[in-house]
Design a protein around this motif. Structure first.
Motif, PDB file in Angstrom:
ATOM      1  N   THR A   1      26.056 -33.880  49.819  1.00 39.99           N
ATOM      2  CA  THR A   1      26.966 -34.804  50.501  1.00 39.99           C
ATOM      3  C   THR A   1      26.354 -36.200  50.610  1.00 39.99           C
ATOM      4  OG1 THR A   1      26.088 -34.036  52.628  1.00 39.99           O
ATOM      5  CG2 THR A   1      28.117 -32.996  51.833  1.00 39.99           C
TER       6      THR A   1
ATOM      7  N   SER B   1      24.991 -40.047  50.538  1.00 38.35           N
ATOM      8  CA  SER B   1      25.595 -41.373  50.439  1.00 38.35           C
ATOM      9  C   SER B   1      24.885 -42.204  49.386  1.00 38.35           C
ATOM     10  CB  SER B   1      25.544 -42.088  51.796  1.00 38.35           C
ATOM     11  OG  SER B   1      24.206 -42.183  52.265  1.00 38.35           O
TER      12      SER B   1
ATOM     13  N   THR C   1      28.885 -35.514  45.956  1.00 36.78           N
ATOM     14  CA  THR C   1      29.450 -36.850  46.101  1.00 36.78           C
ATOM     15  C   THR C   1      29.140 -37.697  44.874  1.00 36.78           C
ATOM     16  OG1 THR C   1      27.484 -37.321  47.455  1.00 36.78           O
ATOM     17  CG2 THR C   1      29.567 -36.968  48.608  1.00 36.78           C
ATOM     18  N   ASN C   2      29.992 -38.655  44.620  1.00 34.27           N
ATOM     19  CA  ASN C   2      29.937 -39.475  43.408  1.00 34.27           C
ATOM     20  C   ASN C   2      28.998 -40.671  43.616  1.00 34.27           C
ATOM     21  OD1 ASN C   2      30.476 -40.582  40.918  1.00 34.27           O
ATOM     22  ND2 ASN C   2      32.452 -41.437  41.534  1.00 34.27           N
TER      23      ASN C   2
ATOM     24  N   GLU D   1      34.295 -38.608  46.434  1.00 33.93           N
ATOM     25  CA  GLU D   1      33.786 -39.898  46.897  1.00 33.93           C
ATOM     26  C   GLU D   1      33.057 -39.721  48.233  1.00 33.93           C
ATOM     27  OE1 GLU D   1      33.749 -42.638  45.039  1.00 33.93           O
ATOM     28  OE2 GLU D   1      34.639 -41.316  43.534  1.00 33.93           O
ATOM     29  N   SER D   2      32.017 -40.517  48.405  1.00 34.22           N
ATOM     30  CA  SER D   2      31.195 -40.405  49.607  1.00 34.22           C
ATOM     31  C   SER D   2      32.047 -40.565  50.872  1.00 34.22           C
ATOM     32  CB  SER D   2      30.099 -41.473  49.570  1.00 34.22           C
ATOM     33  OG  SER D   2      29.229 -41.322  50.675  1.00 34.22           O
ATOM     34  N   ASN D   3      31.837 -39.649  51.819  1.00 34.59           N
ATOM     35  CA  ASN D   3      32.514 -39.636  53.127  1.00 34.59           C
ATOM     36  C   ASN D   3      33.985 -39.203  53.075  1.00 34.59           C
ATOM     37  OD1 ASN D   3      30.368 -40.380  54.917  1.00 34.59           O
ATOM     38  ND2 ASN D   3      30.493 -42.457  54.086  1.00 34.59           N
ATOM     39  N   ASP D   4      34.456 -38.754  51.913  1.00 33.26           N
ATOM     40  CA  ASP D   4      35.816 -38.221  51.832  1.00 33.26           C
ATOM     41  C   ASP D   4      35.780 -36.736  52.214  1.00 33.26           C
ATOM     42  OD1 ASP D   4      38.417 -37.510  51.311  1.00 33.26           O
ATOM     43  OD2 ASP D   4      38.478 -38.346  49.285  1.00 33.26           O
ATOM     44  N   THR D   5      35.679 -36.503  53.503  1.00 32.36           N
ATOM     45  CA  THR D   5      35.498 -35.144  54.016  1.00 32.36           C
ATOM     46  C   THR D   5      36.678 -34.247  53.680  1.00 32.36           C
ATOM     47  OG1 THR D   5      34.185 -36.036  55.848  1.00 32.36           O
ATOM     48  CG2 THR D   5      35.025 -33.793  56.098  1.00 32.36           C
TER      49      THR D   5
ATOM     50  N   PHE E   1      36.574 -33.050  50.155  1.00 27.22           N
ATOM     51  CA  PHE E   1      35.457 -32.112  49.999  1.00 27.22           C
ATOM     52  C   PHE E   1      35.867 -30.723  50.491  1.00 27.22           C
ATOM     53  CE2 PHE E   1      31.238 -30.466  49.874  1.00 27.22           C
ATOM     54  CZ  PHE E   1      30.457 -31.360  49.158  1.00 27.22           C
TER      55      PHE E   1
END
Length: 353
Positions: free
Chosen positions: A262, A264, A285-286, A304-308, A311
């Motif tokens: 996960t 960042s 994460t990308n 994408e980062s922080n797209d919970t 995920f």
């Protein structure tokens, strides 16, 4: 060739694991392959194949005279031609080169926050780069940054490569077999474990029998406290487990069903390659070079980062579609064997030198 790997510690971080991996991989290919730890030993000490070529300096400060001369003596005794300095160990390499000008320095940039290079402090590093023969980086962002910022312009991108030993381990993961999600990551801010806990909280409402297992160094700092409190606030103590550093990674992965990251920010995480060699389906994460390993809908899922929410949706999809899991795992295994093999990268490395 006679090469020594220089690393600050033997904890189970990415740079440390690559230093040991290089030392081991080169041991059967060149005249001499050694490894020197400057400040701290750790669990990776057990992974060094040829202990006869290992030295621990127990360096106490930046200008520890005893450590400097101990390393210089090692280089003279073993007629070292190249110091391969990983991460922040470059300064000691430069100090020794000032007394042994014939030695060449390869600096390996493993900088994990490559998504935030504008915040990186590099004045001392730039001055020291005058003494580097070459620079090796772990992703394209670092390649561009080093070419722009460093005096040394001989910069090459070399992929990380995995090395998993099939050893019997003692680590026993909690939770139900066949329903474990693993994350190999040190407990550091760039690993964005807040997102992992949020994912675990949402998934627990859909599949409460699945558990999350974070395996990596705990620094006993404010970030560890933050993650521990977040786990407690969601009452996930029986679903999210923090194990600390472990030296039986293959054993841990053998007990797991899905591998996740996960982060960042990343370079090229060794843990991702280890998931692939262990034939785990992956969601990550990308960031960094992860997109070079995870081909969406073929070798895994990229989020994408922080797209919970995304995920959780993809994780749910994998849990509910075991055949897709198997397909992803097999494709990722083949991809890593083809593009991240130890022999191919070591041969490239030796040609570079």
């Amino acid at each position: 060739m006679r090469i020594v790997q220089l690393i600050d510690s033997l904890d189970t971080g990415g740079a440390e694991r690559m230093a040991v991996t290089y030392a081991n991989a080169l041991s059967n290919k060149i005249a001499f392959s050694g490894i020197v730890a400057t400040r701290k030993e750790g669990l990776l000490l057990d992974k060094i194949k040829n202990k006869a070529n290992y030295l621990f300096l127990n360096k106490k400060g930046v200008f520890d005279i005893a450590a400097i001369f101990s390393f210089r003596k090692y280089c003279v005794q073993h007629n070292i031609g190249f110091i391969h300095a990983h991460s922040s160990s470059f300064f000691l390499a430069v100090l020794v080169k000032l007394t042994l000008p014939r030695i060449k320095i390869i600096w390996h940039d493993h900088y994990g926050n490559s998504e935030f290079l504008q915040e990186r402090k590099f004045f001392v590093l730039k001055i020291c780069s005058l003494f580097f023969d070459s620079i090796v980086v772990v992703n394209q962002l670092l390649l561009e940054w080093n070419l722009k910022k460093m005096f040394c312009k001989k910069v090459s991108y070399l992929r990380n490569f995995p090395e998993i030993e099939t050893v019997n381990g003692t680590t026993k993961l909690n939770g139900e077999a066949g329903k474990r999600i693993v994350c190999l990551a040190n407990v550091r801010p760039q690993k964005n474990l807040e997102m992992l806990v949020e994912v675990a909280n949402q998934l627990s409402k859909l599949h409460p029998e699945w558990t999350f297992h974070i395996v990596g160094k705990k620094f006993h700092d404010s970030y560890l406290e933050k993650i521990t409190l977040l786990i407690a606030s969601y009452q996930l103590e029986n679903r999210v487990f923090l194990y600390g550093s472990k030296n039986d990674v293959s054993n841990v992965l053998k007990q797991s069903s899905i591998g996740i990251l996960t982060s960042s920010s990343e370079g090229l995480p060794v843990s991702l390659l280890e998931y692939g060699l262990s034939k785990l389906p992956v969601i990550a994460t990308n960031v960094g070079e992860i997109r070079e390993v995870i081909i969406p809908y073929k070798t895994g899922f990229l989020i994408e980062s922080n797209d919970t929410l995304s995920f959780v949706n993809k994780l749910t999809y994998l849990i509910e579609n075991p055949q897709i899991c198997a397909n992803f795992a097999n494709e990722l295994y083949v991809h890593i064997q083809k593009n991240y093999s130890k022999d191919a990268i070591i041969n490239h490395y030796l040609k570079l030198l």
